[in-house]
Enzyme design. Structure first.
Site, PDB file in Angstrom:
ATOM      1  N   GLU A  26       0.823  -1.218   0.000  1.00  0.00           N
ATOM      2  CA  GLU A  26       0.000   0.000   0.000  1.00  0.00           C
ATOM      3  C   GLU A  26       0.854   1.263   0.000  1.00  0.00           C
ATOM      4  O   GLU A  26       2.067   1.226   0.247  1.00  0.00           O
ATOM      5  CB  GLU A  26      -0.921  -0.002   1.221  1.00  0.00           C
ATOM      6  CG  GLU A  26      -0.159  -0.110   2.529  1.00  0.00           C
ATOM      7  CD  GLU A  26      -0.830   0.641   3.657  1.00  0.00           C
ATOM      8  OE1 GLU A  26      -1.186   1.830   3.456  1.00  0.00           O
ATOM      9  OE2 GLU A  26      -0.975   0.042   4.733  1.00  0.00           O
ATOM     10  N   LYS A 160      -3.360  -2.068  14.642  1.00  0.00           N
ATOM     11  CA  LYS A 160      -2.461  -1.140  15.318  1.00  0.00           C
ATOM     12  C   LYS A 160      -2.836  -0.989  16.796  1.00  0.00           C
ATOM     13  O   LYS A 160      -4.008  -0.879  17.126  1.00  0.00           O
ATOM     14  CB  LYS A 160      -2.483   0.215  14.607  1.00  0.00           C
ATOM     15  CG  LYS A 160      -1.628   0.178  13.337  1.00  0.00           C
ATOM     16  CD  LYS A 160      -1.429   1.541  12.743  1.00  0.00           C
ATOM     17  CE  LYS A 160      -2.645   2.001  11.976  1.00  0.00           C
ATOM     18  NZ  LYS A 160      -2.805   1.351  10.672  1.00  0.00           N
TER      19      LYS A 160
HETATM   20  N1  PSU Z   1       0.147   0.184   8.637  1.00  0.00           N
HETATM   21  C1  PSU Z   1       1.191   0.954   9.050  1.00  0.00           C
HETATM   22  N2  PSU Z   1       1.072   2.306   8.906  1.00  0.00           N
HETATM   23  C2  PSU Z   1      -0.050   2.895   8.360  1.00  0.00           C
HETATM   24  C3  PSU Z   1      -1.131   2.080   7.934  1.00  0.00           C
HETATM   25  C4  PSU Z   1      -0.976   0.724   8.090  1.00  0.00           C
HETATM   26  O1  PSU Z   1       2.198   0.437   9.539  1.00  0.00           O
HETATM   27  O2  PSU Z   1      -0.101   4.134   8.253  1.00  0.00           O
HETATM   28  C5  PSU Z   1      -2.365   2.745   7.302  1.00  0.00           C
HETATM   29  C6  PSU Z   1      -3.126   1.779   6.394  1.00  0.00           C
HETATM   30  O3  PSU Z   1      -3.190   2.352   5.109  1.00  0.00           O
HETATM   31  C7  PSU Z   1      -4.502   1.675   7.013  1.00  0.00           C
HETATM   32  C8  PSU Z   1      -4.638   3.018   7.627  1.00  0.00           C
HETATM   33  O4  PSU Z   1      -5.490   1.389   6.066  1.00  0.00           O
HETATM   34  O5  PSU Z   1      -3.362   3.182   8.255  1.00  0.00           O
HETATM   35  C9  PSU Z   1      -5.818   3.088   8.601  1.00  0.00           C
HETATM   36  O6  PSU Z   1      -6.383   4.350   8.521  1.00  0.00           O
HETATM   37  P1  PSU Z   1      -7.813   4.616   9.207  1.00  0.00           P
HETATM   38  O7  PSU Z   1      -7.611   4.222  10.646  1.00  0.00           O
HETATM   39  O8  PSU Z   1      -8.070   6.102   9.021  1.00  0.00           O
HETATM   40  O9  PSU Z   1      -8.807   3.763   8.496  1.00  0.00           O
END
Ligand code: PSU
Ligand code: MN
Length: 303
Positions: A26, A160
């Protein structure tokens, strides 16, 4: 119509046609998840790691309103440095394509684009999930629902740790998503290996994961599979210490009124400051480990 919006680079297109193990990566992690220059170094490292493990990397992003599957070095550099790259999740893609815009793709959007291109494997750092206080704020990442819609296997170091992991697992269960623990009984917690929440299915090899994915596809499921791959011991952070830092970062976000798409980038950036760079180091190590495991699963799948 879609033909005009989807650009698959030569190497990736040939690999897909030849049933070779293509692994999607990604771009939100590059544009919004890490600072420069660690972001571009990580982007290159991940592609290299996929290759080392027998896969073909396909980093995904939206450039000038087109979905690119497989990026050139200058395109990676652009995503790592440009300040006007937006963050695209499922809801954002139609308008970004229509408007000819640039965007980094989240887990949800990367899954959608990978599936469109015929790519079934994808490595990230940590998926989005239910945020702490999500019961009140309703802040639940669109990443979770995407697993119910899109048949891609995603390797992630759990959800996370800035999130509410028990609620995230509950949501995945409600959606009927198979969650596999890779050599573990517990959902990993991103910065550390054990969240205390049991995974429903444990696998101890790449081939086991590949066989389960095949069987899900044979059942006609249109859903994806989440593989929780713990951060390597040597790179893990101390649970107590990082939890105290996370509590501080979450409080900062609330005090500053950070909302919506900004929450996750803010928390990751703030944690990097609070920990003096330790959280970023761990993030890089775990996403690299995920790229390796994902490539191994893809190789087994196509054997
Ligand atoms: N994994 C990481 N760092 C990130 C992400 C994933 O180590 O920044 C990103 C991914 O793209 C995931 C996003 O989809 O964080 C989640 O964002 P949100 O909580 O706004 O959906
Ligand atoms: Mn959110």
């Amino acid at each position: 119509m879609l033909k005009h919006s989807l650009v698959i680079n030569r190497e990736v297109r040939d690999a897909i046609t030849a049933n070779q193990p293509v692994v999607a990566l990604e771009s939100t992690i590059i544009s919004h998840g890490m600072p420069y220059p660690q972001n571009i170094e990580t982007a290159r490292l991940l592609e290299h790691t996929v290759r080392e493990n027998g896969g073909i990397p396909a980093t995904i992003a939206v450039l000038k309103g087109k979905i690119h599957v497989g990026l050139a070095p200058d395109e990676l550099e652009f995503l790592a440095t440009d300040k006007n790259v937006s963050k695209a999740s499922r809801r954002d893609l139609p308008a970004l394509l229509a408007g000819g815009r640039h965007a980094a793709t989240t887990v949800a959007a990367t899954m959608i684009c990978a599936a469109l291109a015929g790519v079934r494997f994808f490595a990230t750092g940590g998926i989005g999930g239910v945020h702490r206080g999500g019961g009140e704020s309703m802040d639940i990442s669109a990443d979770l629902r995407e697993f119910a819609e899109t048949p891609v296997l995603v390797v992630s170091a759990g959800a996370k740790a800035i999130l509410d992991i028990p609620l995230t697992m509950e949501y995945l269960e409600t959606m009927g998503i198979p969650v596999l623990g890779y050599c573990t009984d517990e959902m990993p917690a991103f910065y550390y290996a054990k969240s205390g929440v049991k995974v429903p299915i444990r696998v101890d090899s790449a081939s086991e994961a590949a066989v389960i994915f095949k069987s899900s596809l044979e059942l006609g499921y249109r859903s994806g599979i989440l593989v929780g791959n713990p951060v390597p011991n040597a790179d893990a952070l101390d649970r107590k210490k990082i939890e105290a830092c996370i509590a501080e970062a979450v409080a900062d976000a609330q005090n500053r009124g950070i909302k919506g798409q900004q929450v996750t980038p803010f928390l990751l950036g703030r944690l990097n400051e609070i920990t003096g760079g330790e959280s970023l180091k761990t993030n890089i190590a775990l996403v690299r480990n995920n790229a390796a495991v994902c490539a191994k699963i893809a190789v087994e799948f196509f054997k």
